[in-house]
Design a protein around this motif. Structure first.
Motif, PDB file in Angstrom:
ATOM      1  N   ASP A  92      31.817  53.363  45.376  1.00 26.73           N
ATOM      2  CA  ASP A  92      32.375  53.872  46.633  1.00 26.73           C
ATOM      3  C   ASP A  92      31.218  54.300  47.539  1.00 26.73           C
ATOM      4  O   ASP A  92      30.633  55.363  47.358  1.00 26.73           O
ATOM      5  CB  ASP A  92      33.295  55.066  46.347  1.00 26.73           C
ATOM      6  CG  ASP A  92      34.145  55.433  47.555  1.00 26.73           C
ATOM      7  OD1 ASP A  92      33.859  54.910  48.654  1.00 26.73           O
ATOM      8  OD2 ASP A  92      35.080  56.225  47.401  1.00 26.73           O
ATOM      9  N   GLY A  93      30.882  53.401  48.471  1.00 25.51           N
ATOM     10  CA  GLY A  93      29.794  53.708  49.393  1.00 25.51           C
ATOM     11  C   GLY A  93      28.455  53.870  48.699  1.00 25.51           C
ATOM     12  O   GLY A  93      27.603  54.635  49.150  1.00 25.51           O
ATOM     13  N   GLY A  94      28.267  53.189  47.568  1.00 24.86           N
ATOM     14  CA  GLY A  94      27.006  53.272  46.845  1.00 24.86           C
ATOM     15  C   GLY A  94      27.050  54.206  45.644  1.00 24.86           C
ATOM     16  O   GLY A  94      26.122  54.222  44.831  1.00 24.86           O
ATOM     17  N   LEU A 124      27.531  43.947  43.604  1.00 21.18           N
ATOM     18  CA  LEU A 124      28.337  45.107  43.194  1.00 21.18           C
ATOM     19  C   LEU A 124      28.014  46.347  44.024  1.00 21.18           C
ATOM     20  O   LEU A 124      28.918  47.111  44.405  1.00 21.18           O
ATOM     21  CB  LEU A 124      28.110  45.384  41.704  1.00 21.18           C
ATOM     22  CG  LEU A 124      28.833  46.593  41.113  1.00 21.18           C
ATOM     23  CD1 LEU A 124      30.349  46.411  41.217  1.00 21.18           C
ATOM     24  CD2 LEU A 124      28.430  46.795  39.650  1.00 21.18           C
ATOM     25  N   TYR A 125      26.751  46.586  44.317  1.00 29.70           N
ATOM     26  CA  TYR A 125      26.346  47.786  45.045  1.00 29.70           C
ATOM     27  C   TYR A 125      26.131  47.490  46.526  1.00 29.70           C
ATOM     28  O   TYR A 125      25.422  48.211  47.217  1.00 29.70           O
ATOM     29  CB  TYR A 125      25.057  48.350  44.444  1.00 29.70           C
ATOM     30  CG  TYR A 125      25.246  48.959  43.073  1.00 29.70           C
ATOM     31  CD1 TYR A 125      25.634  50.286  42.921  1.00 29.70           C
ATOM     32  CD2 TYR A 125      25.067  48.188  41.936  1.00 29.70           C
ATOM     33  CE1 TYR A 125      25.817  50.833  41.658  1.00 29.70           C
ATOM     34  CE2 TYR A 125      25.255  48.728  40.672  1.00 29.70           C
ATOM     35  CZ  TYR A 125      25.637  50.043  40.542  1.00 29.70           C
ATOM     36  OH  TYR A 125      25.823  50.587  39.283  1.00 29.70           O
ATOM     37  N   PHE A 146      36.556  41.056  37.053  1.00 27.33           N
ATOM     38  CA  PHE A 146      37.220  40.859  38.344  1.00 27.33           C
ATOM     39  C   PHE A 146      36.592  41.843  39.323  1.00 27.33           C
ATOM     40  O   PHE A 146      36.540  43.053  39.082  1.00 27.33           O
ATOM     41  CB  PHE A 146      38.722  41.121  38.213  1.00 27.33           C
ATOM     42  CG  PHE A 146      39.452  41.099  39.531  1.00 27.33           C
ATOM     43  CD1 PHE A 146      39.841  39.893  40.102  1.00 27.33           C
ATOM     44  CD2 PHE A 146      39.744  42.276  40.203  1.00 27.33           C
ATOM     45  CE1 PHE A 146      40.510  39.869  41.306  1.00 27.33           C
ATOM     46  CE2 PHE A 146      40.417  42.252  41.410  1.00 27.33           C
ATOM     47  CZ  PHE A 146      40.800  41.047  41.974  1.00 27.33           C
ATOM     48  N   LEU A 147      36.090  41.313  40.428  1.00 29.44           N
ATOM     49  CA  LEU A 147      35.438  42.143  41.444  1.00 29.44           C
ATOM     50  C   LEU A 147      36.167  41.959  42.767  1.00 29.44           C
ATOM     51  O   LEU A 147      36.426  40.825  43.192  1.00 29.44           O
ATOM     52  CB  LEU A 147      33.967  41.744  41.603  1.00 29.44           C
ATOM     53  CG  LEU A 147      33.164  42.509  42.665  1.00 29.44           C
ATOM     54  CD1 LEU A 147      33.102  44.008  42.310  1.00 29.44           C
ATOM     55  CD2 LEU A 147      31.759  41.933  42.796  1.00 29.44           C
ATOM     56  N   GLN A 148      36.489  43.102  43.386  1.00 30.93           N
ATOM     57  CA  GLN A 148      37.146  43.048  44.693  1.00 30.93           C
ATOM     58  C   GLN A 148      36.458  44.038  45.621  1.00 30.93           C
ATOM     59  O   GLN A 148      36.296  45.219  45.289  1.00 30.93           O
ATOM     60  CB  GLN A 148      38.638  43.368  44.584  1.00 30.93           C
ATOM     61  CG  GLN A 148      39.360  43.290  45.932  1.00 30.93           C
ATOM     62  CD  GLN A 148      40.859  43.413  45.799  1.00 30.93           C
ATOM     63  OE1 GLN A 148      41.364  43.580  44.693  1.00 30.93           O
ATOM     64  NE2 GLN A 148      41.571  43.330  46.905  1.00 30.93           N
ATOM     65  N   GLY A 149      36.045  43.519  46.772  1.00 33.73           N
ATOM     66  CA  GLY A 149      35.434  44.381  47.786  1.00 33.73           C
ATOM     67  C   GLY A 149      36.442  44.809  48.821  1.00 33.73           C
ATOM     68  O   GLY A 149      37.266  44.006  49.267  1.00 33.73           O
ATOM     69  N   ARG A 158      34.267  49.950  49.572  1.00 30.98           N
ATOM     70  CA  ARG A 158      34.479  50.246  48.146  1.00 30.98           C
ATOM     71  C   ARG A 158      34.575  48.917  47.392  1.00 30.98           C
ATOM     72  O   ARG A 158      35.247  47.986  47.824  1.00 30.98           O
ATOM     73  CB  ARG A 158      35.777  51.024  47.947  1.00 30.98           C
ATOM     74  CG  ARG A 158      36.076  51.350  46.483  1.00 30.98           C
ATOM     75  CD  ARG A 158      37.498  51.879  46.300  1.00 30.98           C
ATOM     76  NE  ARG A 158      37.707  53.120  46.986  1.00 30.98           N
ATOM     77  CZ  ARG A 158      38.688  53.363  47.861  1.00 30.98           C
ATOM     78  NH1 ARG A 158      39.544  52.384  48.152  1.00 30.98           N
ATOM     79  NH2 ARG A 158      38.841  54.538  48.442  1.00 30.98           N
ATOM     80  N   ASN A 159      33.877  48.830  46.258  1.00 28.63           N
ATOM     81  CA  ASN A 159      33.947  47.672  45.363  1.00 28.63           C
ATOM     82  C   ASN A 159      34.576  48.105  44.046  1.00 28.63           C
ATOM     83  O   ASN A 159      34.146  49.108  43.445  1.00 28.63           O
ATOM     84  CB  ASN A 159      32.556  47.086  45.112  1.00 28.63           C
ATOM     85  CG  ASN A 159      31.936  46.512  46.367  1.00 28.63           C
ATOM     86  OD1 ASN A 159      32.646  46.077  47.268  1.00 28.63           O
ATOM     87  ND2 ASN A 159      30.606  46.532  46.456  1.00 28.63           N
ATOM     88  N   ILE A 160      35.574  47.362  43.629  1.00 26.94           N
ATOM     89  CA  ILE A 160      36.293  47.680  42.384  1.00 26.94           C
ATOM     90  C   ILE A 160      35.993  46.581  41.369  1.00 26.94           C
ATOM     91  O   ILE A 160      36.250  45.393  41.627  1.00 26.94           O
ATOM     92  CB  ILE A 160      37.814  47.790  42.624  1.00 26.94           C
ATOM     93  CG1 ILE A 160      38.098  48.836  43.707  1.00 26.94           C
ATOM     94  CG2 ILE A 160      38.544  48.121  41.329  1.00 26.94           C
ATOM     95  CD1 ILE A 160      39.550  48.874  44.142  1.00 26.94           C
TER      96      ILE A 160
END
Length: 266
Positions: A92-94, A124-125, A146-149, A158-160
């Motif tokens: 979340d924001g880094g 990711l970051y 699974f990656l979602q931005g 935010r990246n999940i």
């Protein structure tokens, strides 16, 4: 002697039937084995696709929990992750937040490093992270990822990241293998039985033709032997004895008639 010949012919016919049956069993066995292998691969692929679909559904649920307008419900995410063997990381924001109820810190560090080494996970970051699902290997274990931005604004993002170990359903695989093996053996046994029956029908015309040929030869031999015996007998009598003219005529006439009979047989 005739009984021995009959026994030998019967053995030859049986051997022919056995050979035909063995050949059919080999061919059908190979065909069934190929079909079994294809069906087995299709079943494994279907199981893998089902696991992948379930994982994506779980990822959507995690994303909904994390993206709640009321804030992240940490307890709910942890509980859901523990029930489904998930590891969740939120950047979340880094700032990195992790929800890994059953994962050691060292293992998590290695897993995140493997994710960052992948083509999709390297962002990711970053606020420009790509979204998608991919596979990584970490500590000898394959992981679905699974990656979602998510971009809330120009400055907020935010990246999940959701991860799950790829497990082999041993009990289900063994049950499926047992079902396929049983179907293979039953099908093969049925085809072997059908091959044996068809081999019997295939050899039967040859056996009948051979029997008719033997019967014909026996009948012809009998028809030939009777006049030949008479001819030889009367010829020997004419050659070795002095006969009256009437007897000579009778013997010659009999030889002539039997000769004509042989001519008609030929």
């Amino acid at each position: 002697k005739e009984s021995y010949k009959s026994t030998t012919r019967g053995a030859i016919y049986r051997k022919s039937r056995y050979r035909i049956t063995a050949f059919c069993a080999l061919v059908t066995g190979l065909v069934l084995l190929i079909a079994f292998a294809v069906a087995w691969q299709a079943a494994r692929r279907q199981m893998s696709n089902a696991d992948e679909s379930l994982f994506l559904s779980q990822c959507q649920t995690v994303t909904a929990y994390v993206s709640s307008p009321y804030g992240v419900d940490t307890q709910t995410v942890l509980q859901f992750a523990g029930q489904n063997q998930l590891a969740v990381a939120v950047v979340d924001g880094g700032t990195l937040l992790t929800f890994v109820p059953d994962l050691q810190k060292e293992t998590l560090t290695q897993l995140l490093a493997s994710v960052q080494a992948s083509a999709i996970g390297r962002g990711l970051y970053s606020s420009a992270a790509q979204s998608g699902n991919f596979m990584v290997q970490s500590a000898g274990q394959n992981w679905r990822c699974f990656l979602q931005g998510q971009a809330m604004s120009t400055t907020q993002w935010r990246n999940i990241l959701v991860m799950q170990p790829v497990t082999v359903h041993s009990a289900e695989v063994l049950r499926l293998l047992a079902v396929y093996a049983a179907a293979f053996m039953l099908g093969w046994a049925a085809l072997i039985l059908m091959s044996a029956i068809l081999a019997r029908f295939a050899v039967r015309p040859i056996e009948q033709a051979q029997t008719e040929q033997i019967r014909f030869l026996a009948s012809a031999s009998h028809e030939l032997k009777t006049p030949l015996t008479s001819i030889i007998g009367y010829s020997d009598m004419l050659r070795s004895q002095t006969l009256l003219p009437e007897q000579q005529f009778k013997a010659a006439n009999y030889i002539y008639s039997e000769g004509k009979r042989l001519e008609s047989l030929a």
